[in-house]
Write an enzyme that holds these catalytic residues in place. Sequence first.
Site, PDB file in Angstrom:
ATOM      1  N   HIS A 126       0.821  -1.210   0.000  1.00 37.47           N
ATOM      2  CA  HIS A 126       0.000   0.000   0.000  1.00 37.47           C
ATOM      3  C   HIS A 126       0.859   1.267   0.000  1.00 37.47           C
ATOM      4  CE1 HIS A 126      -3.458   2.463   1.851  1.00 37.47           C
ATOM      5  NE2 HIS A 126      -3.905   2.032   0.690  1.00 37.47           N
ATOM      6  N   LYS A 153       3.249   4.440  -1.035  1.00 36.44           N
ATOM      7  CA  LYS A 153       3.259   5.386  -2.152  1.00 36.44           C
ATOM      8  C   LYS A 153       4.449   6.325  -1.986  1.00 36.44           C
ATOM      9  CE  LYS A 153      -1.456   4.655  -1.556  1.00 36.44           C
ATOM     10  NZ  LYS A 153      -2.272   4.459  -0.361  1.00 36.44           N
ATOM     11  N   ASP A 186      15.853  11.987  -8.457  1.00 36.56           N
ATOM     12  CA  ASP A 186      17.288  12.256  -8.299  1.00 36.56           C
ATOM     13  C   ASP A 186      17.774  12.129  -6.853  1.00 36.56           C
ATOM     14  OD1 ASP A 186      17.789  12.565 -10.971  1.00 36.56           O
ATOM     15  OD2 ASP A 186      17.635  14.745 -10.962  1.00 36.56           O
ATOM     16  N   HIS A 227      -9.753  10.535   2.115  1.00 40.53           N
ATOM     17  CA  HIS A 227      -8.766   9.508   1.835  1.00 40.53           C
ATOM     18  C   HIS A 227      -7.448   9.759   2.567  1.00 40.53           C
ATOM     19  CE1 HIS A 227      -6.152   6.846  -0.749  1.00 40.53           C
ATOM     20  NE2 HIS A 227      -7.224   6.079  -0.627  1.00 40.53           N
ATOM     21  N   LYS A 270      -4.608  10.024   5.482  1.00 45.39           N
ATOM     22  CA  LYS A 270      -4.263   9.182   6.625  1.00 45.39           C
ATOM     23  C   LYS A 270      -3.205   9.934   7.431  1.00 45.39           C
ATOM     24  CE  LYS A 270      -4.590   6.266   2.765  1.00 45.39           C
ATOM     25  NZ  LYS A 270      -5.967   5.961   2.778  1.00 45.39           N
ATOM     26  N   ASP A 281      -0.352  15.391  20.884  1.00 47.87           N
ATOM     27  CA  ASP A 281       0.090  16.361  21.891  1.00 47.87           C
ATOM     28  C   ASP A 281       0.640  17.657  21.296  1.00 47.87           C
ATOM     29  OD1 ASP A 281      -0.671  14.703  23.965  1.00 47.87           O
ATOM     30  OD2 ASP A 281       1.289  13.734  24.103  1.00 47.87           O
TER      31      ASP A 281
END
Length: 515
Positions: free
Chosen positions: A172, A174, A179, A411, A413, A418
């Site tokens: 999952h 990404k 470079d 979508h 995440k 704190d």
Amino acid sequence: MTVRRGVVLFLLTLGLGTILLGRCSPLPSLENRTLSTALVDTGSTRLGRAIAPRVGAHPGVSGIYPLRDARDAFAARYLLAQAAERTLDVQYYIWRKDLSGTLLFKALHDAADRGVRVRFLMDDNSTSGLDGTLAALDSHPNVEVRLFNPLAIRRPRALGYLDFPRVNRRMHNKSFTADNQATIIGGRNVGDEYFGATDGVVFADLDVIAVGPVVHDVSNDFDRYWASASSYPADRLLPAAGAAQIAEIAAAAARVERDPDAVAYMAALRSSPFVRELVEGTLPFEWAATRMVSDDPAKALGPAGREALLPYKLKTIFGTPVARLDLVSPYFIPTAAGLETFVAWAEQGVKIRVLTNSLEATDAAIVHAGYARRRKALLEAGIALYELRLAPGNPPSRSAGSAGSSGSSLHAKTFSVDGSRVFIGSFNFDPRSAELNTEMGFVIDSPELAGQFAAVFDGRVPLDAYEVRLSDSGSLVWIERRDGTLLRHDTEPGTSSWQRAGVWLMSLLPIEGQL
């Protein structure tokens, strides 16, 4: 087919063919795979020269810029592909063959034409319809494509899912790294719904572009996945692309580029303040200590050691919240153990706020079922729950923050602890991310970013989401703020009785560990 839909299909149709099919359709050998690692001598590249002065002025920390706007997120990837001179390392779970996906495929191919080495690692779960394109890309002498945990049977593709114990585990992660100087990580896949290039629902998502030491950590992690036992050279799985097929794919990409929608989309990008700041080197990075965290790719082969898993690493870094936890996850399933932990924190005085999708906004009703069964207990513990509304309107604006705006399905995440640290990455708070899929992200020590995150919860979230509460009788109600007034819904807004009944039935299935 998404993994979660595959789970349902599996539970409904799987018979005795699992072991037999796995034995009759083995994956190809990994012997004599090409060996390659991230290039480190890239300081003289255009990106390296542009970034070096700013990185040098902030020793020991990385520059982080949140990509909240969908079009800015596409522009960042497109411009990095155009700027690369030595190498592009690209790792994704989903890559659509639509306007934005085709434009980025062409950007990778154009980079290879300039002599850039392109390594493209794609999870094979969502590559339906892409075999020809991937084979054509792989045919370029400067490009190598690998498929992570691939389906042994390409046609009919559905049969590959009968090897369920293996293909149920997905990559999952990404990342998009140019470079070894700049990288983009976060929640977005590649597709029009992630980049504001569609008239339909746009996912409200969050990535960051980063420069500095953490980029090398991402490159090293890419090497780890690239060399893992789950990464298969595409040419060992896909039929070779012939000259006519390559020409047709190139012609199709050219047609997409000339399409009026693509022309208008690219014109809007060129006028973006973000694009100007990125090109001119004036992007206002937040300089902060940043750690990359990820699962061991061996997780895709079966249960891995606890210390190799991302949840353990996050718990070690963050510890126990003392005062506040703000959490955003489109697929939020705390499980019985997670519920116990959240309740204990709340009892210790930790203020917990959660934003997830409402039933009307989610793209995975079965996941909502896993969340809904814990909802009342969370509220009884004093935890604040917000569910993003799906309302007609414009795609997310740059000022909308990580929570997005109307017309969006959540979508992103991310979470903040704190008021001092923030996590941004691919990890959902659900059993699938914790136990089955591999994930990655950044832990950023930044009170500034944490403050921005809290401000979104204080300001935008109550306006764009339903607040779920308990009524005096103990039943759930949904509070909507509209035009300065409070509207109360006694059933989940925007849904039918059939939808709610379906979610209730799904909540009874013993499949929480697969969600």
